[in-house]
Write a protein that holds these residues in place. Sequence first.
Motif, PDB file in Angstrom:
ATOM      1  N   GLY A 108       0.765  -1.233   0.000  1.00  0.00           N
ATOM      2  CA  GLY A 108       0.000   0.000   0.000  1.00  0.00           C
ATOM      3  C   GLY A 108       0.797   1.283   0.000  1.00  0.00           C
ATOM      4  N   TYR A 109       1.963   1.278   0.667  1.00  0.00           N
ATOM      5  CA  TYR A 109       2.726   2.534   0.721  1.00  0.00           C
ATOM      6  C   TYR A 109       3.230   2.928  -0.661  1.00  0.00           C
ATOM      7  CZ  TYR A 109       5.789   6.263   2.287  1.00  0.00           C
ATOM      8  OH  TYR A 109       6.377   7.491   2.467  1.00  0.00           O
ATOM      9  N   VAL A 110       3.749   1.972  -1.404  1.00  0.00           N
ATOM     10  CA  VAL A 110       4.265   2.279  -2.740  1.00  0.00           C
ATOM     11  C   VAL A 110       3.121   2.663  -3.675  1.00  0.00           C
ATOM     12  CG1 VAL A 110       5.605   1.432  -4.698  1.00  0.00           C
ATOM     13  CG2 VAL A 110       6.228   0.735  -2.370  1.00  0.00           C
ATOM     14  N   TYR A 111       2.009   1.945  -3.590  1.00  0.00           N
ATOM     15  CA  TYR A 111       0.841   2.305  -4.396  1.00  0.00           C
ATOM     16  C   TYR A 111       0.376   3.726  -4.068  1.00  0.00           C
ATOM     17  CZ  TYR A 111      -0.444  -2.052  -6.823  1.00  0.00           C
ATOM     18  OH  TYR A 111      -0.493  -3.125  -7.668  1.00  0.00           O
ATOM     19  N   GLY A 112       0.325   4.045  -2.786  1.00  0.00           N
ATOM     20  CA  GLY A 112      -0.122   5.370  -2.381  1.00  0.00           C
ATOM     21  C   GLY A 112       0.777   6.478  -2.890  1.00  0.00           C
ATOM     22  N   LEU A 113       2.087   6.226  -2.883  1.00  0.00           N
ATOM     23  CA  LEU A 113       3.019   7.216  -3.437  1.00  0.00           C
ATOM     24  C   LEU A 113       2.760   7.452  -4.920  1.00  0.00           C
ATOM     25  CD1 LEU A 113       6.523   6.415  -1.852  1.00  0.00           C
ATOM     26  CD2 LEU A 113       4.996   8.318  -1.302  1.00  0.00           C
ATOM     27  N   SER A 114       2.417   6.381  -5.644  1.00  0.00           N
ATOM     28  CA  SER A 114       2.151   6.528  -7.082  1.00  0.00           C
ATOM     29  C   SER A 114       0.903   7.379  -7.318  1.00  0.00           C
ATOM     30  CB  SER A 114       2.001   5.158  -7.749  1.00  0.00           C
ATOM     31  OG  SER A 114       0.760   4.550  -7.448  1.00  0.00           O
ATOM     32  N   VAL A 115      -0.116   7.192  -6.478  1.00  0.00           N
ATOM     33  CA  VAL A 115      -1.339   7.984  -6.605  1.00  0.00           C
ATOM     34  C   VAL A 115      -1.055   9.449  -6.283  1.00  0.00           C
ATOM     35  CG1 VAL A 115      -3.683   8.322  -5.719  1.00  0.00           C
ATOM     36  CG2 VAL A 115      -2.805   6.008  -6.073  1.00  0.00           C
ATOM     37  N   ALA A 116      -0.313   9.688  -5.204  1.00  0.00           N
ATOM     38  CA  ALA A 116       0.037  11.061  -4.818  1.00  0.00           C
ATOM     39  C   ALA A 116       0.864  11.740  -5.911  1.00  0.00           C
ATOM     40  CB  ALA A 116       0.796  11.046  -3.498  1.00  0.00           C
ATOM     41  N   LYS A 117       1.818  11.017  -6.448  1.00  0.00           N
ATOM     42  CA  LYS A 117       2.664  11.563  -7.526  1.00  0.00           C
ATOM     43  C   LYS A 117       1.805  11.985  -8.721  1.00  0.00           C
ATOM     44  CE  LYS A 117       5.902   9.827 -11.055  1.00  0.00           C
ATOM     45  NZ  LYS A 117       7.040  10.750 -11.063  1.00  0.00           N
TER      46      LYS A 117
END
Length: 329
Positions: A108-117
């Motif tokens: 989830g953390y890596v996925y969330g960073l992609s969404v934020a980016k």
Amino acid sequence: MKRAYIKGIDYHVPELFEKNSESDRITRKVGILKRPIANCDEYASDLAIAAAKKMLTKQNIDISTIDMLIYCTQSPDYILPTTACILQDALGLSTRCAAFDINLGCSGYVYGLSVAKAFIESGMANNILFLTSDTYSKYINPKDRSVRVLFGDGASATLVSGKESDRELIGPFVFGTDGTGKDNLIIKSGGLKEPITKQSEIEEEDSFGNIRSNRNLYMNGSEIFNFTLREIPLAVTKLLSISGMKIKDYNRFVFHQANKFMLENLRKILDISEERFSLNLENYGNTVSSSIPISLCKDLENKKASKEDTAMLVGFGVGYSWAACNIIL
């Protein structure tokens, strides 16, 4: 060019810790001595609020500038509304702030960073508060040692903002999903497909002496291990290929903190040196979506990582779901 970057990051864990037996064979194998455990009246949202306030205070952030809140959890307060809406109110964020949940576990953390980016670099948001938090302990049967010795509760808060840069500061990304593995890490009862009934409460003992019901977390450890060693080296190889980098080009590798045995196997397969590889689960355990940011924070605290370092982040687990990316600290 406007690039998304991590402006601030911090974490919070409960005050209560549960110890694993230091003489136990499983403890030595997984490398986890103690785990933070939420109180009966302490929930993932409480941990997320504490992490957010800690980070925002340290960074001296004007909360009126936050225009989006992303919350990654598999321990929501309610089926509906989304917990992100509750967090927006609790933190006093603007009512013009977008807020939504992501239901993902260890990736989830890596996925969330992609969404934020994506939101930052498309110009749809300027300052994103990205929170992760889980309390898996509330799903675990205390008589099930197969998972009890592994999971800890915790939360993280990351502020993702934008600034001009000639290089990518978050990314590129590699993603993967294999839903055939859904039954190997699952809570069977509680959703609409299998509502909680009296049958859900019936406890059964497996061949190893672990006791659980369908309301409890179940993990097939050997299958999770096999999946990880099969897919994660391939994901790392793909990330190296699309980014044009080699293992030697990274200052730090921060993988999901599943357990020491699994991480050491991955490290050796990928030929990563010990001094550049994060291992921060001894006193935290597997904190699910918060394990990568907590480990990253510990590396910064302990001077094992520093600003401008290039790090690889890799998350993997329940789903099966996995993701990897590069970041510049």
